[in-house]
Structure formats: C-alpha cells, structure tokens
Design an enzyme around this catalytic site. Sequence first.
Site, mmCIF file in Angstrom:
data_model
loop_
_atom_site.group_PDB
_atom_site.id
_atom_site.type_symbol
_atom_site.label_atom_id
_atom_site.label_comp_id
_atom_site.label_asym_id
_atom_site.label_seq_id
_atom_site.Cartn_x
_atom_site.Cartn_y
_atom_site.Cartn_z
ATOM 1 N N TYR A 101 12.573 3.731 -2.017
ATOM 2 C CA TYR A 101 11.509 4.985 -2.012
ATOM 3 C C TYR A 101 12.426 6.107 -2.099
ATOM 4 C CZ TYR A 101 7.883 2.301 -0.021
ATOM 5 O OH TYR A 101 6.581 1.294 0.434
ATOM 6 N N ASP A 137 0.143 5.283 1.572
ATOM 7 C CA ASP A 137 -0.860 6.208 2.361
ATOM 8 C C ASP A 137 -1.194 7.266 1.322
ATOM 9 O OD1 ASP A 137 -0.811 4.721 4.582
ATOM 10 O OD2 ASP A 137 0.782 5.944 5.639
ATOM 11 N N ARG A 197 9.124 7.280 6.286
ATOM 12 C CA ARG A 197 8.778 8.679 6.629
ATOM 13 C C ARG A 197 9.432 8.910 8.139
ATOM 14 N NH1 ARG A 197 2.581 9.046 5.766
ATOM 15 N NH2 ARG A 197 2.651 10.779 6.982
ATOM 16 N N ARG A 215 0.925 -1.124 0.067
ATOM 17 C CA ARG A 215 0.081 0.048 -0.039
ATOM 18 C C ARG A 215 0.885 1.296 0.040
ATOM 19 N NH1 ARG A 215 -3.491 -1.518 5.584
ATOM 20 N NH2 ARG A 215 -3.616 -3.874 5.103
#
Lengths: 250, 250
Positions: A113, A55, A201, A53
């Site tokens: 990422y 966000d 994050r 997933r």
Amino acid sequence: MKRRMKATIAYDGTNFSGYQVQPQQRTVQEEIEKVLTVMHKSDEIVHVTASGRTDARVHATGQVLHFDTTLSIPLDRYAHALNVQLPRDIRVLNVEEVAPDFHARFSVHGKRYRYIWSCESVQSPFRRFYATPTNGVKPDVSAMKEAAQYILGTHDFSAFCAANTGVKDKVRTVEAIEFEWHGEELHMTVEGNGFLYNMVRIIAGTLWEVGTGKRISTELEGIVASMDRSKAGKTASAQGLYLEKVYYPE
Amino acid sequence: MKRRMKATIAYDGTNFSGYQVQPQQRTVQEEIEKVLTVMHKSDEIVHVTASGRTDARVHATGQVLHFDTTLSIPLDRYAHALNVQLPRDIRVLNVEEVAPDFHARFSVHGKRYRYIWSCESVQSPFRRFYATPTNGVKPDVSAMKEAAQYILGTHDFSAFCAANTGVKDKVRTVEAIEFEWHGEELHMTVEGNGFLYNMVRIIAGTLWEVGTGKRISTELEGIVASMDRSKAGKTASAQGLYLEKVYYPE
C-alpha cells in the site's frame, strides 16, 4: 471452454462507495461485473473476486481480480475490450490467463500500500482527492521511521484494526515501511503478508502523530503490545491511500 | 480605505464552465465573487478581473486576478480567509497589495501555458481529467520541435485563432515552445506576450499532427503565413491545457 483470468486494475476511488458491491451504491465490483455480464451475454452475473476490498475513496493502482470467462477474445485484446465499456475511473491494466486454481484472494502472498500526505501550505486543487492535506505541516520523518521499526515483523495487530471485524486471527507480518518525499508530498509504503481492516490507515495515523510530536517513537512498542485499538492513533483519511501491488507466488 | 489586491490562484477546471461568469453555469469567477461579496458584506457584487478567460475544463496553476478591497484582513491571512470559504477546486495561492493602477488584464506582459498528453497505452484513471490521452501513441518530438520553430517570433496568428472572435489585431509574439517528457507524459510549454482564443490548443493540435506523421514540420511555415484557420490542425482538447504563469512588469 472456461478460462480463469487474472486482471490487474487501477481505479480512482473518489466516486465509489468502495470496491465491494453494496445495494444502491456505486462500487468498483459492480461496474466490472456489469460489463463482463453484458460481454458474456449472460443471464447470471459474471462474478469477479478481488484480492480484498478497498473502502470508499481509497484508490488502487494495482488491485487484482479473477473471473472465469467463456469468451474467445485473444488475451492481448481482453483489457481493451473491457476498457472501452468501463467508466473512465476504472482501467484494466493487464489480463492474463492463469491456472484454474488461482484465487485472487486466497492465493495472495503479500500486498503493498501507499499513503500520501500533501504538505504544501495550500493543497493543490489537483490533489484534493488524491492525498491527505496537512495544511503546511511537515512531519519529522526520522521520528516516523524510528517508530515504524516497532511495527515491522510479526505481531498480533489488534491495536491497528478497526473494531468489529469478523476476523479472529489478527497476526500479520509487516515486511517494510518506507518513506520518501516527492516534492512537498510525503509518501509512505507499507508491505506485508496481509492487512487487517483499516490497518494501513491506523498505521499512517499513528506514525503521523509521532511525526508531528504528539507521541514519541518508542511509544509504538507498547501500542503494538497492547493489542488495544484505543491505544493507537487516529485512522488516517481514505483519500490518501492506494492499493499498489498484490503479490502472488510465481 | 480601498486597497487593490492581486491574487494568484489555481483551479481544477473539470467541473467549471470556464473562468468567466455565464448565467446558470458554474464558473470560477462567480465562485470567487460570491465569497468576496459575502466577506465584504456588500450589497453589490465585489468584482474580480482576471488576466484572461479560460475555457471549460481548462486548468490553471497560476491565474492572476485583481480586485479592490475595503477589508482590513492582514495580507498574510488574506489567502487563507478566502480559501476557507472557497470550494476545494479553487485555491488562492497568494494575495498581495498592488498599486491602484495595476490591472490583471491590461498590465499583462506575457503568459505561459502548459499542454500535457498522456502517452501510456492505458491512461491512468487519475489522469483522465488532467491530460489528453493518446492511447499509447508516442509522437516524434524532434519533428514537433522543428515545426515549432516556424511558430516562434512575431506573426499574425489568424491561422491559430478560433473563428468568430471579436479581436481585430491578431499579431502576437511567441517567445518559446518547449517539450519535456515526464515519464510517459509529454509536456509542452508555450510562452508569449499574448494569446488569441484557442491559440495554444490549435498550436498543440497542429504540432501533434506533425509528431504523429500526419504533417511534415516544414508545412508550418505555410500554415502561419496563410493566416487561414482551416490550414492548421485540430484544436487539442481542453483537459490537457493549463494556464501556468502570468507575467507583469516588475
């Protein structure tokens, strides 16, 4: 005849409540499943499975999904056939046929990422959804690089995982953390074999605190060892994060 | 005491019905005047005057405006004071005090615009509002450069002006037209002493037709001489256009 397809997609996460279907919310998965279901003239939803997933407001430049198709659209037309029906904030970059046992999530070998901070004193209006503004603060990147060394390698990353996830095994391997200035934007890329919920994050937020002098780089050793989320820094905001690449075995 | 202020601003034109105030529409001018009026606690609207209008969906990275202020906010705080109240798709980059006879429109010496085509086969979802997609078509830039030579200099640009504008004198001087690839995006910059309504977009659309073989470069000589809008190419779409710089006498 059923074929298993692997699709590489990009999306602007700004106007989505994340990747995964949720009732009453606009999600990337639902938009793609709607289009596939119409294309297949199917009474049942044609499901897609993603590498994982993302966000709300998180972007992707290289998310990967799989689905099974009965359509005879030639491979080189498949991406186009989807793109003409998809909303413009989702683009299919590539579609290929894969072995029937390919699984977009279970087959993942690693992911990359990217996190972007825009360090201009006044953030460009064109970047307001695509990078995290720092109001002109320019961090000490060499301190961030030093701190990142303590994150590299195989650890239990409980300190870098949002609380209340169902995941038991929090051991992951982070292969690389790199920093690069693009004009006044600072990019950080993080590569590893897998990531916990909010892990990138929280890494970004904690390294930012090092870069801005709120922590010293050597603290990272204790933070990792603590396995305690409350020891790490704030979760950096979603809009700066991009899922860039998903690795599978050749 | 009244001071005349010159503000340089950037805006993302996507969600505006253009720069200039129009009833029932969201415009850049109205958003700025609303904030200034509140700041001045004024019963009358504090008006701003720009270097010129931009159309719906056209962007600006260096639009200039002037207004008169009675506030004693220090110069180095003025941009920030505006930005905290403005919507995030408008940013004030700089505010300076100028002579009382400075006029953002009448004092203009020249302007520079940028036009961006994204020539990827699948346009990035992040560029959907910020460049004109060509669906993978890559133009012959050397032909576009040749054609641009006929536009340079001082001409009556009636052929490159949307019909039904009130402007009588359509003589303008185009100083420079330059092309540059940025990855798979083609940027064109156009500089001149002034521009008619839609002039840059008609230049872009006409040169694009040369670049894609629909016209030959030498046709441009006749098109300019014709002073006939119907001889030039299509008006290129608004989303690729940026007002980049406004020049004033030193």
